[in-house]
Design an enzyme around this catalytic site. Structure first.
Site, PDB file in Angstrom:
ATOM      1  CE  LYS A 120      -4.690   1.722  -0.569  1.00 48.54           C
ATOM      2  NZ  LYS A 120      -4.108   0.379  -0.470  1.00 48.54           N
ATOM      3  CB  SER A 179      -0.953   0.022   1.197  1.00 47.14           C
ATOM      4  OG  SER A 179      -2.133  -0.684   0.902  1.00 47.14           O
ATOM      5  CB  SER A 217      -4.432   0.998   3.867  1.00 48.62           C
ATOM      6  OG  SER A 217      -3.485   0.878   2.842  1.00 48.62           O
TER       7      SER A 217
END
Length: 378
Positions: free
Chosen positions: A85, A82, A140
């Protein structure tokens, strides 16, 4: 693909490029290393570094000057989970006003990968863009990512734009397959690139505010809300991790295939440092503990340490494209997952769907994480 507008020629070209195997897209025989030649060398670059570090790659840099103070396998290509991101935010954050409201459809969350971390987005509920970004940064939430990606024109368009953003930032180790960072064959980045993403993002006040937010109230339908907490343990002190004094953010990530990754930023005495740690060998807390150790080193000894490299500036903001003999620079990661003088216990998940399945928007069955379990965050 649900909720997607027709691809532009540029987006289609970017998507086609994303499907090219990384080994052919970024040759190992680079003529110039982005950030400096030392960042391609095996072993620790820097002096008097802590010894008890198990990560497959890490990097310490001064956020303001861009000086890389120390590194280990800075350009090694690894699954980012993640932390990717951050690139999604760098690409999409300014597309919509925080106060803009959007009612989620079933199609916008039908293609969220099974096993994803979720913030709890539900079809039929209206969210502000700010709330969706809180879902991205705090929990997340891959469901929040997919809604924003569909608002941006669809998964394929967003992936192509993210790849273009990475190239503008000169993050040449990065190959984007999904906007959420979930495990897909060929989706890779590096400690160097993740640090570039964080540095660029922190220049935006909204990005900075989201990654520093500890808790927020999230819509549950009607007038009901529920509280969400940031999964950054150095920020919240969860799971027995000591909070780090002066921590700003930025983003953590975990998948069973990628292991743990984290990029953190902290300010002390008017100085802001960035640390990225990828794939420590053991323990869910190790990524935070090793980040804190490297931040401590940076604040205590990094001020007098000679730079071993530099974080380059984006091309669109006047950054000089690294060249040698008139040839463009390439990253120095070599083959995916390979690095000189180091090994990793983590292996990439050979996902059955791959890029084509993701972009086709197949309807995966949504599955929430087991309560108290580890983050499965793309």
């Amino acid at each position: 693909m649900h909720g997607s507008s027709p691809l532009s020629r540029r987006a289609a070209l970017g998507l086609a490029a994303a499907a090219i195997p990384l080994a052919s897209a970024s040759p190992a025989h680079a003529t110039t290393v982005v950030g400096g030649a030392r960042l391609a060398r095996a072993g620790i670059q820097g002096t008097a570094l802590p010894r008890k570090l198990t990560a497959a790659a890490w990097l310490v840099a001064d956020c303001d000057s861009g000086e890389v103070l120390a590194s280990f396998n800075a350009h090694r290509r690894l699954a980012p989970a993640s932390t990717l991101k951050m690139l999604f935010a760098d690409t999409v954050l300014k597309k919509f006003a925080p106060t803009e409201r959007h009612t989620v459809t079933d199609a916008e969350i039908a293609d969220v990968p099974s096993g994803s971390s979720l913030v709890g987005v539900k079809a039929g509920i209206t969210y502000t863009v700010e709330q969706l970004w809180q879902g991205v940064f705090l929990r997340s939430g891959n469901d929040a990512v997919h809604v924003l990606a569909h608002m941006n024109g669809g998964i394929a368009r967003t992936v192509a734009q993210m790849q273009a953003t990475a190239e503008d930032l000169q993050a040449l180790d990065t190959h984007v397959v999904s906007p959420d960072g979930f495990d897909h064959k060929g989706q890779l980045s590096s400690a160097y690139d993740l640090t570039l993403f964080a540095r660029h993002g922190l220049r935006d006040p909204d990005f900075r505010a989201y990654c520093h937010t500890r808790t927020a109230n999230f819509p549950a339908g009607g007038r009901k809300t529920f509280q969400i907490q940031n999964t950054d343990r150095l920020l919240t002190g969860a799971w027995g991790v000591k909070t780090y004094d002066g921590l700003i953010g930025v983003k953590n990530g975990y998948t069973s295939a990628a292991g743990n990754t984290f990029t953190g930023a902290a300010t002390r005495g008017g100085r802001t440092l960035l640390v990225t740690v990828m794939h420590p060998r053991s323990g869910y807390n190790a990524v935070y503990e090793e980040t804190a150790t490297l931040l401590d080193w940076g604040f205590s000894k990094g001020g007098s340490a000679p730079a071993v490299g530099t974080l380059v500036e984006p091309l669109s903001e006047g950054g000089a494209k690294a060249t040698r003999g008139g040839k463009s620079a390439h990253a120095a990661g070599g083959a995916p997952g390979a690095a000189a003088g180091a090994s990793s216990s983590w292996k990439l998940l050979e996902g059955a769907g791959g890029t084509v399945a993701l972009l086709a928007g197949g309807a995966w069955v949504l599955r929430r994480r087991r309560k108290g379990g580890a983050e499965q965050a793309g």
